[in-house]
Scaffold this motif. Structure first.
Motif, PDB file in Angstrom:
ATOM      1  N   PHE A  32     -55.603  11.710  37.940  1.00 30.20           N
ATOM      2  CA  PHE A  32     -54.464  12.815  37.419  1.00 30.20           C
ATOM      3  C   PHE A  32     -53.380  13.109  38.332  1.00 30.20           C
ATOM      4  CE2 PHE A  32     -57.955  15.310  34.961  1.00 30.20           C
ATOM      5  CZ  PHE A  32     -58.112  13.962  33.823  1.00 30.20           C
ATOM      6  N   HIS A  33     -53.704  13.053  39.595  1.00 27.12           N
ATOM      7  CA  HIS A  33     -52.402  13.283  40.667  1.00 27.12           C
ATOM      8  C   HIS A  33     -51.768  14.718  40.023  1.00 27.12           C
ATOM      9  CE1 HIS A  33     -53.118   9.696  42.769  1.00 27.12           C
ATOM     10  NE2 HIS A  33     -52.778   9.022  41.373  1.00 27.12           N
ATOM     11  N   SER A  34     -52.581  15.872  39.998  1.00 28.57           N
ATOM     12  CA  SER A  34     -51.875  16.969  39.721  1.00 28.57           C
ATOM     13  C   SER A  34     -52.914  18.179  40.269  1.00 28.57           C
ATOM     14  CB  SER A  34     -51.981  16.962  38.317  1.00 28.57           C
ATOM     15  OG  SER A  34     -51.133  18.247  37.793  1.00 28.57           O
ATOM     16  N   PRO A 198     -53.378  15.983  32.214  1.00 31.17           N
ATOM     17  CA  PRO A 198     -52.268  16.496  31.966  1.00 31.17           C
ATOM     18  C   PRO A 198     -51.402  15.544  31.037  1.00 31.17           C
ATOM     19  CG  PRO A 198     -52.411  15.519  34.264  1.00 31.17           C
ATOM     20  CD  PRO A 198     -53.803  15.481  33.557  1.00 31.17           C
ATOM     21  N   LYS A 199     -51.129  16.094  29.942  1.00 28.84           N
ATOM     22  CA  LYS A 199     -50.347  15.471  28.889  1.00 28.84           C
ATOM     23  C   LYS A 199     -49.384  16.287  28.192  1.00 28.84           C
ATOM     24  CE  LYS A 199     -53.683  11.691  27.976  1.00 28.84           C
ATOM     25  NZ  LYS A 199     -54.482  10.893  26.739  1.00 28.84           N
ATOM     26  N   ARG A 200     -48.146  15.781  27.944  1.00 26.46           N
ATOM     27  CA  ARG A 200     -47.337  16.922  27.465  1.00 26.46           C
ATOM     28  C   ARG A 200     -47.585  16.903  25.809  1.00 26.46           C
ATOM     29  NH1 ARG A 200     -42.512  17.978  29.597  1.00 26.46           N
ATOM     30  NH2 ARG A 200     -41.364  18.280  27.564  1.00 26.46           N
ATOM     31  N   SER A 201     -48.203  16.032  25.060  1.00 24.54           N
ATOM     32  CA  SER A 201     -48.539  16.119  23.664  1.00 24.54           C
ATOM     33  C   SER A 201     -49.745  16.751  23.824  1.00 24.54           C
ATOM     34  CB  SER A 201     -48.845  14.787  23.195  1.00 24.54           C
ATOM     35  OG  SER A 201     -49.865  13.737  23.776  1.00 24.54           O
ATOM     36  N   LEU A 206     -55.548  21.940  31.767  1.00 25.11           N
ATOM     37  CA  LEU A 206     -55.966  22.559  32.768  1.00 25.11           C
ATOM     38  C   LEU A 206     -55.032  22.345  33.989  1.00 25.11           C
ATOM     39  CD1 LEU A 206     -59.724  22.461  32.715  1.00 25.11           C
ATOM     40  CD2 LEU A 206     -58.451  24.465  32.143  1.00 25.11           C
ATOM     41  N   PHE A 207     -54.287  21.118  34.003  1.00 30.10           N
ATOM     42  CA  PHE A 207     -53.526  20.720  35.112  1.00 30.10           C
ATOM     43  C   PHE A 207     -52.242  20.985  34.726  1.00 30.10           C
ATOM     44  CE2 PHE A 207     -57.748  18.855  35.511  1.00 30.10           C
ATOM     45  CZ  PHE A 207     -57.791  18.894  36.655  1.00 30.10           C
ATOM     46  N   MET A 208     -51.265  21.112  35.928  1.00 34.87           N
ATOM     47  CA  MET A 208     -49.842  21.205  36.035  1.00 34.87           C
ATOM     48  C   MET A 208     -49.336  19.730  35.597  1.00 34.87           C
ATOM     49  SD  MET A 208     -48.706  23.557  38.862  1.00 34.87           S
ATOM     50  CE  MET A 208     -49.163  24.949  39.323  1.00 34.87           C
ATOM     51  N   LEU A 209     -48.193  19.687  34.558  1.00 31.50           N
ATOM     52  CA  LEU A 209     -47.775  18.239  34.353  1.00 31.50           C
ATOM     53  C   LEU A 209     -47.062  17.618  35.534  1.00 31.50           C
ATOM     54  CD1 LEU A 209     -45.973  19.124  30.942  1.00 31.50           C
ATOM     55  CD2 LEU A 209     -48.321  17.890  31.486  1.00 31.50           C
ATOM     56  N   PRO A 210     -47.089  16.379  35.780  1.00 29.14           N
ATOM     57  CA  PRO A 210     -46.604  15.781  36.998  1.00 29.14           C
ATOM     58  C   PRO A 210     -45.290  15.816  36.860  1.00 29.14           C
ATOM     59  CG  PRO A 210     -48.485  14.530  36.094  1.00 29.14           C
ATOM     60  CD  PRO A 210     -48.516  15.543  35.300  1.00 29.14           C
TER      61      PRO A 210
END
Length: 256
Positions: A32-34, A198-201, A206-210
């Motif tokens: 995820f890197h987030s 982390p997905k815009r769609s 649960l995570f911030m968008l990279p």
């Protein structure tokens, strides 16, 4: 527990020592890197507690507290010149968390902030909450579930189990078995996290968008493409003779 028609008061207590390790794992070693998004995490807790106790649709009052493992003036993990603590505190406060820093003497032990136990117990003892949710993996908090049980407040534990390679070392992070067994309810958050990449769609995260997902590069490419289309409409076809007359449509004329 109060009736189904009344307000459900939930105390959400977040162990900063565990959160630091969790965020480090998902940011540096996981695909995820987030980092966790505090607002989204609170929303997930609210929805899960309602379902767990059969209170769908009721009003939920979430009392949220974050317990930092370090003292306010100095953080060995986040240098003060980069204002790491200030950024973290701002994010937490914007998400509705009250931030508690560790005492100077306890901060030197490099462990969880034990003030969490006393504060959580007092909230339960004085009937300020109906349910307590603890996000932690640390065995130092294993006395809390039994103390809450004596005053009739159930506890939901959000634990994390993961492992990763750091250099040549295999790192294993586990929820303390005693804390897990004593808690009335337990959720393996590493399994929950996999359902919310982390997905815009996505409807929920649960995570911030990279940062890459916020890039305007794709928008710029699209704008360039539209400009090229408009330019091609303004130019006559190559095979058209010099005496051919080319006129813009009214719509294109209004666009200039």
């Amino acid at each position: 527990m109060p009736s189904k028609l009344s307000v459900l008061r939930v105390g959400f207590f977040l162990d900063g020592y565990t959160l630091k390790k969790v965020n480090e794992y998902y940011l540096k070693y996981h695909k995820f890197h987030s980092r966790l998004d505090f607002r989204e995490l609170k929303g997930w807790v609210r929805d899960y507690v309602m379902r767990l106790f059969g209170r769908e649709g009721c009003i939920v009052e979430l009392e949220s507290h974050y317990y930092h493992p370090y003292e306010r003036s100095f953080d060995v993990a986040e240098p003060t010149e980069e204002n790491g603590l200030d950024r973290l505190e701002k994010q937490l406060m914007l998400a509705g968390f009250e931030v508690h820093y560790n005492a100077s003497a306890d901060a030197k032990k490099l462990g969880p902030n034990m003030q969490l136990v006393e504060d959580a117990y007092l909230y339960a003892y004085y009937r300020k909450i109906d349910v307590l949710v603890l996000l932690s993996t640390q065995g130092q908090y294993s006395s809390l579930p039994e103390r809450l049980k004596r005053v009739g407040v159930p506890m939901l534990l959000l634990g994390w189990n993961f492992d990763y390679e750091r250099g040549n070392t295999k790192v294993f992070w586990r929820t303390d078995s005693c804390l897990r067994e004593l808690s009335g309810y337990y959720v393996a958050m590493e399994e929950v996290a996999e359902k919310y990449p982390p997905k815009r769609s996505a409807a929920k995260n649960l995570f911030m968008l990279p940062y890459g997902m916020h890039s305007s590069k794709r928008t710029n490419v699209w704008n360039t493409y539209l400009q090229e289309i408009m330019a091609s409409l303004d130019n006559p076809e190559p095979e058209c003779k010099s005496n051919c007359r080319y006129e813009k449509s009214p719509a294109l004329a209004r666009l200039g």
